[in-house]
Motif scaffolding. Structure first.
Motif, PDB file in Angstrom:
ATOM      1  N   VAL A 186       0.857  -1.194   0.000  1.00 44.51           N
ATOM      2  CA  VAL A 186       0.000   0.000   0.000  1.00 44.51           C
ATOM      3  C   VAL A 186       0.890   1.241   0.000  1.00 44.51           C
ATOM      4  O   VAL A 186       2.086   1.157   0.297  1.00 44.51           O
ATOM      5  CB  VAL A 186      -0.953   0.040   1.224  1.00 44.51           C
ATOM      6  N   LYS A 187       0.280   2.390  -0.343  1.00 42.22           N
ATOM      7  CA  LYS A 187       1.052   3.633  -0.330  1.00 42.22           C
ATOM      8  C   LYS A 187       1.461   3.963   1.103  1.00 42.22           C
ATOM      9  O   LYS A 187       0.692   3.701   2.040  1.00 42.22           O
ATOM     10  CB  LYS A 187       0.188   4.785  -0.871  1.00 42.22           C
ATOM     11  N   HIS A 198      -1.267   3.693   7.955  1.00 42.47           N
ATOM     12  CA  HIS A 198      -1.902   3.873   9.271  1.00 42.47           C
ATOM     13  C   HIS A 198      -3.294   3.227   9.332  1.00 42.47           C
ATOM     14  O   HIS A 198      -3.894   3.152  10.388  1.00 42.47           O
ATOM     15  CB  HIS A 198      -2.020   5.370   9.601  1.00 42.47           C
ATOM     16  N   ARG A 199      -3.778   2.737   8.183  1.00 45.32           N
ATOM     17  CA  ARG A 199      -5.104   2.095   8.190  1.00 45.32           C
ATOM     18  C   ARG A 199      -5.025   0.568   8.326  1.00 45.32           C
ATOM     19  O   ARG A 199      -6.041  -0.114   8.333  1.00 45.32           O
ATOM     20  CB  ARG A 199      -5.839   2.442   6.888  1.00 45.32           C
ATOM     21  N   TYR A 200      -3.795   0.026   8.406  1.00 41.50           N
ATOM     22  CA  TYR A 200      -3.623  -1.434   8.341  1.00 41.50           C
ATOM     23  C   TYR A 200      -2.720  -1.969   9.452  1.00 41.50           C
ATOM     24  O   TYR A 200      -1.982  -1.204  10.074  1.00 41.50           O
ATOM     25  CB  TYR A 200      -2.934  -1.798   7.016  1.00 41.50           C
ATOM     26  N   LEU A 260       4.049  -3.404   3.422  1.00 38.62           N
ATOM     27  CA  LEU A 260       3.294  -4.655   3.232  1.00 38.62           C
ATOM     28  C   LEU A 260       2.164  -4.719   4.264  1.00 38.62           C
ATOM     29  O   LEU A 260       2.406  -5.006   5.452  1.00 38.62           O
ATOM     30  CB  LEU A 260       4.225  -5.858   3.371  1.00 38.62           C
ATOM     31  N   ALA A 261       0.957  -4.440   3.814  1.00 41.96           N
ATOM     32  CA  ALA A 261      -0.190  -4.337   4.717  1.00 41.96           C
ATOM     33  C   ALA A 261      -1.001  -5.633   4.717  1.00 41.96           C
ATOM     34  O   ALA A 261      -1.173  -6.267   3.669  1.00 41.96           O
ATOM     35  CB  ALA A 261      -1.075  -3.182   4.262  1.00 41.96           C
ATOM     36  N   ILE A 262      -1.499  -5.987   5.899  1.00 40.00           N
ATOM     37  CA  ILE A 262      -2.341  -7.189   6.014  1.00 40.00           C
ATOM     38  C   ILE A 262      -3.733  -6.830   5.503  1.00 40.00           C
ATOM     39  O   ILE A 262      -4.324  -5.825   5.915  1.00 40.00           O
ATOM     40  CB  ILE A 262      -2.434  -7.656   7.481  1.00 40.00           C
TER      41      ILE A 262
END
Ligand code: UTP
Length: 290
Positions: free
Chosen positions: A162-163, A168-170, A201-203
């Motif tokens: 993600v960017k 901060h959302r993940y 690398l976001a979940i």
């Protein structure tokens, strides 16, 4: 090791990002083109070999149960009108998979929602799918995770890049690349500030977990937003035994967010056999270039 046949769908969240639409209606029931978003995810689970789904619900979520139940009056009405196509689609939805429901009485977090299913899972590995994460992919996203699970026999988390400004959302992982999109998870951070994020690398909303997560979650204190966070439980688990992550191939929409929902609606409508062509012509007629 037992095979993976059960999945938990946590759907008891308050859906605050989608208010006021979610004031009295479950966000999982918001339709994308002609299906509620949770149906896309249930179909992905079934296509990945899941045959029992445990939905964690809360107040105002009854519509989810009704959607996957038989609809006697509607079926009789469609029969009388000779609408056989619609009738078989309505019946297919009710017969797709075995579903059971557990109420999470208070929205105490994703980790707590998963804990609510402990007694139904017992000692088996299980999947977790978030009903507002729609993943459009050639191979169903959960099936992709299953391939990694078969090889490593450890929990596997779905991730995507993600960017930096969106981390901060993940939950974000620190990982060691093993090639082919697979990572060994070294650490996890829930909703980090961009400069504190260990990677991009976001979940995302698909997991294969092992039942020892329940004991860990029972001991996990509330974290961010005073909720019991699954990421905090996974961080603890990674200290005890390996966890892997896999970069899912496919387009993911965060349909629990208004903009993500709009993107999913437009792109899936464009792909829709019945509506796609006419919808594309309509979009062109808007002359959106400026
Ligand atoms: P979200 O972070 O998307 O929370 O939860 P939410 O409450 O649904 O939505 P917003 O952020 O307020 O708009 C991730 C998933 O975990 C479930 C949600 O239903 C969603 O599928 N969840 C979250 C629970 O089941 N229980 C909870 O206490 C919290």
């Amino acid at each position: 090791m037992k095979s993976l046949t059960k999945a938990i769908f946590p759907a008891a969240g308050l859906g605050t990002r989608f208010l006021p639409a979610t004031k009295a209606s479950p966000k999982e029931m918001l339709p994308i083109v002609d299906k509620p978003m949770i149906q896309y995810v249930v179909e992905e689970a079934v296509a990945s070999g899941i045959d029992e789904i445990i939905i964690i619900t809360g107040r105002w979520k009854r519509a989810i149960e009704d959607h996957f139940d038989i609809a006697f009056e509607l079926e009789e009405n469609l029969k009388a009108k000779g609408e056989s196509g619609l009738l078989s689609e309505i019946q297919r939805i009710a017969n797709m998979v075995t579903l059971c429901y557990i109420r999470q009485k208070k929205a105490l977090g994703l980790g707590h929602a998963i804990l609510c299913a402990k007694n139904l899972i017992m000692d088996e590995p299980f999947a977790v799918l978030l009903g507002d994460d729609i993943i459009d992919s050639e191979t169903p996203a959960l099936m992709q995770l299953k391939e990694v699970y078969k090889k490593y026999r450890t929990p596997v988390l779905a991730i995507q890049r993600v960017k930096k400004e969106d981390v901060h959302r993940y939950g974000v992982i620190k990982g060691e690349s093993l090639g082919d999109g697979v990572y060994k998870v070294l650490d996890l951070v829930e909703k980090p500030k961009p400069k504190e994020a260990p990677s991009d690398l976001a979940i995302i909303g698909r997991y294969i977990l092992t039942p020892d997560i329940f004991g860990i979650l029972e001991k996990t204190a509330p974290g961010k937003n005073r909720e019991i966070q699954l990421t905090d439980g996974l961080k603890e688990m990674a200290k005890k035994h390996p966890i892997h992550a896999y970069e899912i191939k496919g387009k993911r929409y965060d349909a629990g967010d208004k903009l993500g929902f709009l993107k999913a609606t437009v792109e899936l409508a464009l792909k829709n056999q019945e509506l796609g062509k006419e919808f594309k012509n309509y979009l062109k007629s808007l002359n959106l270039a400026d």
